[in-house]
Design a protein around this motif. Structure first.
Motif, short mmCIF file in Angstrom:
data_model
loop_
_atom_site.label_atom_id
_atom_site.label_comp_id
_atom_site.label_asym_id
_atom_site.label_seq_id
_atom_site.Cartn_x
_atom_site.Cartn_y
_atom_site.Cartn_z
N CYS A 21 38.55 8.48 61.75
CA CYS A 21 37.75 9.47 61.03
C CYS A 21 37.51 10.63 61.97
CB CYS A 21 36.43 8.85 60.59
SG CYS A 21 35.24 10.01 59.89
N ALA A 22 38.15 11.74 61.70
CA ALA A 22 38.00 12.94 62.52
C ALA A 22 37.07 13.91 61.82
CB ALA A 22 39.35 13.59 62.75
N ALA A 23 36.09 14.40 62.55
CA ALA A 23 35.11 15.33 61.97
C ALA A 23 35.07 16.61 62.78
CB ALA A 23 33.73 14.68 61.93
N SER A 24 34.81 17.70 62.10
CA SER A 24 34.70 18.99 62.77
C SER A 24 33.60 19.80 62.10
CB SER A 24 36.02 19.75 62.69
OG SER A 24 36.37 19.99 61.33
N GLY A 25 33.08 20.75 62.83
CA GLY A 25 32.08 21.65 62.27
C GLY A 25 30.65 21.33 62.65
N ARG A 26 30.47 20.29 63.42
CA ARG A 26 29.11 19.92 63.85
C ARG A 26 29.25 19.15 65.15
NH1 ARG A 26 23.94 18.72 61.62
NH2 ARG A 26 22.95 16.97 62.71
N THR A 27 28.23 19.22 66.00
CA THR A 27 28.27 18.43 67.23
C THR A 27 28.34 16.95 66.86
OG1 THR A 27 26.95 20.09 68.37
CG2 THR A 27 27.09 17.91 69.37
N PHE A 28 29.45 16.34 67.17
CA PHE A 28 29.74 15.01 66.64
C PHE A 28 28.73 13.97 67.09
CE2 PHE A 28 32.25 12.34 64.21
CZ PHE A 28 32.71 11.23 64.91
N SER A 29 28.21 14.11 68.30
CA SER A 29 27.28 13.11 68.82
C SER A 29 25.93 13.12 68.09
CB SER A 29 27.05 13.33 70.31
OG SER A 29 26.50 14.61 70.53
N THR A 30 25.68 14.12 67.30
CA THR A 30 24.44 14.18 66.51
C THR A 30 24.65 13.68 65.09
OG1 THR A 30 24.79 16.45 65.71
CG2 THR A 30 23.68 16.19 67.83
N THR A 31 25.82 13.14 64.84
CA THR A 31 26.21 12.73 63.49
C THR A 31 26.46 11.23 63.43
OG1 THR A 31 27.30 14.87 63.11
CG2 THR A 31 27.94 13.05 61.69
N ALA A 32 25.65 10.54 62.66
CA ALA A 32 25.96 9.13 62.40
C ALA A 32 27.14 9.06 61.44
CB ALA A 32 24.75 8.42 61.79
N VAL A 33 27.94 8.04 61.60
CA VAL A 33 29.13 7.86 60.76
C VAL A 33 29.00 6.56 59.99
CG1 VAL A 33 31.62 7.47 60.76
CG2 VAL A 33 30.62 9.19 62.29
N GLY A 34 29.33 6.62 58.74
CA GLY A 34 29.35 5.43 57.91
C GLY A 34 30.73 5.23 57.33
N TRP A 35 31.08 3.98 57.16
CA TRP A 35 32.32 3.63 56.46
C TRP A 35 31.94 2.92 55.16
CZ3 TRP A 35 37.18 5.11 57.70
CH2 TRP A 35 37.41 5.59 58.99
#
Length: 123
Positions: A21-35
């Motif tokens: 899951c690749a994310a862009s547009g936000r500081t990734f470490s401040t983003t929880a990820v759910g599957w």
């Protein structure tokens, strides 16, 4: 925020597969990820989640001990490692990000979603 899953495909029962899951547009470490995953004709269901820093994870009982979520914040990427796959794991898998680093299990709490990737498990 853009979210893009990859890594789906066909695997034999008992086999393994890793989704990215690749994310862009936000500081990734401040983003929880759910599957999450969705079976035909069913609502999307929670699979697992990881906090922004990666120190906290939580899994659905149905995948606990078989699936592992990890992340590499330097690469803005999270992973879903799936082992001992069963035919009943076959579904479209979605990655989602939320505007918080805290984990969450409810899909409505997530703000950004990928397009989904198909996982097929042959028996």
């Amino acid at each position: 925020v853009q979210v893009l899953e990859s890594g789906g495909g066909l695997v034999q029962s008992g086999g393994s597969l890793t989704l990215s899951c690749a994310a862009s547009g936000r500081t990734f470490s401040t983003t929880a990820v759910g599957w999450f995953r969705q079976f035909p004709g069913k609502e999307r269901e929670f699979v697992g989640t990881i906090s922004g820093g990666g120190g906290t994870t939580y899994y659905a009982d149905s995948v606990k001990g078989r699936f592992t979520i990890a992340r590499d914040n330097a690469k803005n990427t999270a992973y879903l490692q799936m082992n001992s796959l069963k035919p009943e794991d076959a579904a479209v898998y979605y990655c989602a990000c939320r505007s918080s680093s805290s984990i969450a299990i409810f899909s409505r709490i997530y703000d950004y979603w990928g397009q989904g990737t198909q996982v097929t498990v042959s028996s």
